[in-house]
Design a protein around this motif. Sequence first.
Motif, PDB file in Angstrom:
ATOM      1  N   VAL A 102       0.839  -1.207   0.000  1.00  0.00           N
ATOM      2  CA  VAL A 102       0.000   0.000   0.000  1.00  0.00           C
ATOM      3  C   VAL A 102       0.869   1.250   0.000  1.00  0.00           C
ATOM      4  N   SER A 103       1.888   1.284   0.865  1.00  0.00           N
ATOM      5  CA  SER A 103       2.767   2.457   0.931  1.00  0.00           C
ATOM      6  C   SER A 103       3.572   2.621  -0.365  1.00  0.00           C
ATOM      7  N   THR A 104       3.996   1.522  -0.976  1.00  0.00           N
ATOM      8  CA  THR A 104       4.747   1.604  -2.235  1.00  0.00           C
ATOM      9  C   THR A 104       3.877   2.157  -3.350  1.00  0.00           C
ATOM     10  N   PHE A 105       2.640   1.687  -3.433  1.00  0.00           N
ATOM     11  CA  PHE A 105       1.715   2.188  -4.455  1.00  0.00           C
ATOM     12  C   PHE A 105       1.481   3.687  -4.285  1.00  0.00           C
ATOM     13  N   LEU A 106       1.190   4.118  -3.056  1.00  0.00           N
ATOM     14  CA  LEU A 106       0.953   5.548  -2.812  1.00  0.00           C
ATOM     15  C   LEU A 106       2.216   6.368  -3.079  1.00  0.00           C
ATOM     16  N   THR A 107       3.373   5.823  -2.716  1.00  0.00           N
ATOM     17  CA  THR A 107       4.627   6.540  -2.934  1.00  0.00           C
ATOM     18  C   THR A 107       4.876   6.793  -4.410  1.00  0.00           C
ATOM     19  N   TRP A 108       4.699   5.773  -5.250  1.00  0.00           N
ATOM     20  CA  TRP A 108       4.954   5.922  -6.682  1.00  0.00           C
ATOM     21  C   TRP A 108       3.940   6.847  -7.342  1.00  0.00           C
ATOM     22  N   VAL A 109       2.674   6.727  -6.966  1.00  0.00           N
ATOM     23  CA  VAL A 109       1.647   7.599  -7.566  1.00  0.00           C
ATOM     24  C   VAL A 109       1.911   9.057  -7.216  1.00  0.00           C
ATOM     25  N   ILE A 110       2.147   9.326  -5.938  1.00  0.00           N
ATOM     26  CA  ILE A 110       2.390  10.702  -5.510  1.00  0.00           C
ATOM     27  C   ILE A 110       3.680  11.239  -6.116  1.00  0.00           C
ATOM     28  N   TYR A 177     -13.643  -6.223  10.196  1.00  0.00           N
ATOM     29  CA  TYR A 177     -12.220  -6.544  10.353  1.00  0.00           C
ATOM     30  C   TYR A 177     -11.372  -5.729   9.383  1.00  0.00           C
ATOM     31  N   VAL A 178     -11.831  -5.620   8.136  1.00  0.00           N
ATOM     32  CA  VAL A 178     -11.100  -4.845   7.125  1.00  0.00           C
ATOM     33  C   VAL A 178     -10.995  -3.384   7.549  1.00  0.00           C
ATOM     34  N   LYS A 179     -12.099  -2.816   8.012  1.00  0.00           N
ATOM     35  CA  LYS A 179     -12.091  -1.416   8.439  1.00  0.00           C
ATOM     36  C   LYS A 179     -11.149  -1.190   9.614  1.00  0.00           C
ATOM     37  N   GLU A 180     -11.110  -2.146  10.525  1.00  0.00           N
ATOM     38  CA  GLU A 180     -10.239  -2.003  11.696  1.00  0.00           C
ATOM     39  C   GLU A 180      -8.767  -2.074  11.301  1.00  0.00           C
ATOM     40  N   VAL A 181      -8.438  -2.984  10.380  1.00  0.00           N
ATOM     41  CA  VAL A 181      -7.052  -3.083   9.912  1.00  0.00           C
ATOM     42  C   VAL A 181      -6.639  -1.810   9.187  1.00  0.00           C
ATOM     43  N   ILE A 182      -7.515  -1.296   8.322  1.00  0.00           N
ATOM     44  CA  ILE A 182      -7.212  -0.046   7.606  1.00  0.00           C
ATOM     45  C   ILE A 182      -7.004   1.096   8.594  1.00  0.00           C
ATOM     46  N   HIS A 183      -7.836   1.149   9.628  1.00  0.00           N
ATOM     47  CA  HIS A 183      -7.722   2.202  10.642  1.00  0.00           C
ATOM     48  C   HIS A 183      -6.372   2.134  11.349  1.00  0.00           C
ATOM     49  N   HIS A 184      -5.887   0.934  11.640  1.00  0.00           N
ATOM     50  CA  HIS A 184      -4.630   0.771  12.363  1.00  0.00           C
ATOM     51  C   HIS A 184      -3.405   0.946  11.460  1.00  0.00           C
ATOM     52  N   MET A 185      -3.550   0.650  10.172  1.00  0.00           N
ATOM     53  CA  MET A 185      -2.388   0.729   9.297  1.00  0.00           C
ATOM     54  C   MET A 185      -2.195   2.121   8.696  1.00  0.00           C
ATOM     55  N   THR A 186      -3.110   3.035   8.971  1.00  0.00           N
ATOM     56  CA  THR A 186      -3.022   4.374   8.370  1.00  0.00           C
ATOM     57  C   THR A 186      -1.751   5.098   8.770  1.00  0.00           C
ATOM     58  N   LEU A 187      -1.446   5.128  10.062  1.00  0.00           N
ATOM     59  CA  LEU A 187      -0.254   5.842  10.530  1.00  0.00           C
ATOM     60  C   LEU A 187       1.046   5.259   9.971  1.00  0.00           C
ATOM     61  N   PRO A 188       1.293   3.958  10.081  1.00  0.00           N
ATOM     62  CA  PRO A 188       2.543   3.437   9.491  1.00  0.00           C
ATOM     63  C   PRO A 188       2.631   3.627   7.985  1.00  0.00           C
ATOM     64  N   VAL A 191       3.706   7.243   7.337  1.00  0.00           N
ATOM     65  CA  VAL A 191       5.133   7.446   7.617  1.00  0.00           C
ATOM     66  C   VAL A 191       5.994   6.841   6.510  1.00  0.00           C
ATOM     67  N   MET A 192       5.687   5.624   6.092  1.00  0.00           N
ATOM     68  CA  MET A 192       6.472   4.980   5.038  1.00  0.00           C
ATOM     69  C   MET A 192       6.355   5.726   3.717  1.00  0.00           C
TER      70      MET A 192
END
Length: 317
Positions: A102-110, A177-188, A191-192
Motif C-alpha cells: 500500500v505504501s509503495t503504491f501511494l509513494t509511486w503515484v504521488i 475486520y477490514v475497516k479495523e485493519v485499515i484504521h490501524h495501518m493508516t499511521l505506518p 510514515v512509510m
Amino acid sequence: MSTYLTKRLIYMVLILIGASMLIFFLYALTPGDFVSGNLKMSAERKAELRDLYGLNKPVFERYLIWMKNALHGDFGYSLAQQKPVLTLFNEYIWNSFLLAIVSTFLTWVIAVVIGVISAYKQYSWFDTIVMIFIFAAMSIPSFFIGLFLIKTLAVDLKWLPPGGMMTTGSNATGWAYVKEVIHHMTLPVVVMTLLGVGSLTRYFRSNMIDVIQQDYIRTARAKGLTERTVLFRHALRNALLPAITLVGFELPGLFGGSIIIEKIFNWPGIGQLYMQSFGSRDYPLLMGFTMFIAVLTVIGTLISDILYHLADPRVKL
C-alpha cells in the motif's frame, strides 16, 4: 532471450550460493546462540539441545546440512518462537506485505504526479515548496516522524490508534475486520509514504527535466497537442524508463524496508520479528529471512532487466 535467461539463471544460482555461504558463516561464527545465552536452562539441557540441533558439529558440515534442508523448503526451527521458520514466515510476512504494498503504491503515484508537475513548473513557487519538502523528508529520521505522528494524531487528537493491527480484545470479522485493519495501518503507511516519496519525487523530477528539453517534445507541442498529453503520454513514458531499474529493488524492499516502522507502531510483521530475533540470537530465523531477502533481490534484478528491454527494445540484453 532464452540464451540470456539461461546465463542469468546460472549467475543467480552462483550468486545465491555465495550469499548463502556468507549469511550462514556470518551468523554461525558469531559468538553465542539461543541455547548458550539462555540462563534458565541447565547445562545438561543445553548439551542435549546442541546435540539435537547439530550445533556441536563443524561449521562447514552444518552449512551443508542447512543448505540441503533449505533446498527442500526447511529453513530450520526457531527455538525462541518454538515454531519452524517457514511457519513463522507464513504467519507474519503477509502483514508486512500488506503494509509495504500500500505504501509503495501511494509513494509511486504521488512521486510521479508531483515530479511531473514540479519539472514542468521548474523554479516556480510550487517547485520550491516541493524541493523543501523533499530535503526535509530525506533528512528527518523515520523514528522521529513516527513518534511525532503518534504523539500528535494518536495521543493528542485521538484520531488514529497508536499501534498494533487490531484493537485489543477485538473479534471483528468480515468488513468490520477490514475497516479495523485499515484504521490501524493508516499511521505506518503515512510514515512509510513520507519517507519514500521524497527521494523518488526528486528522481522523477530530474528525469522529466531532461526529457521535456528533447526535440521530440517540441515537435509534439508544435503539432498542437495539449500540454497534458505531451507531459503524461510522451514525456512521462520516456522519463519512467530509468525508473524501471528501481523495480528490482522494490521487491525485497516490500519485506525488508519497514523493519523500524513495524517496531515503532508495534505492527505484527516479519520486520518486528526479525528485530526480536537479534535480541534472542535466534539464528535460524535470522538466516532464513536474510536468505529470503537475497533471493528476492536477484529475482527483482532479473525482472527489472527484462522489463527495461521490453520497454525499450533498443536495449540489448
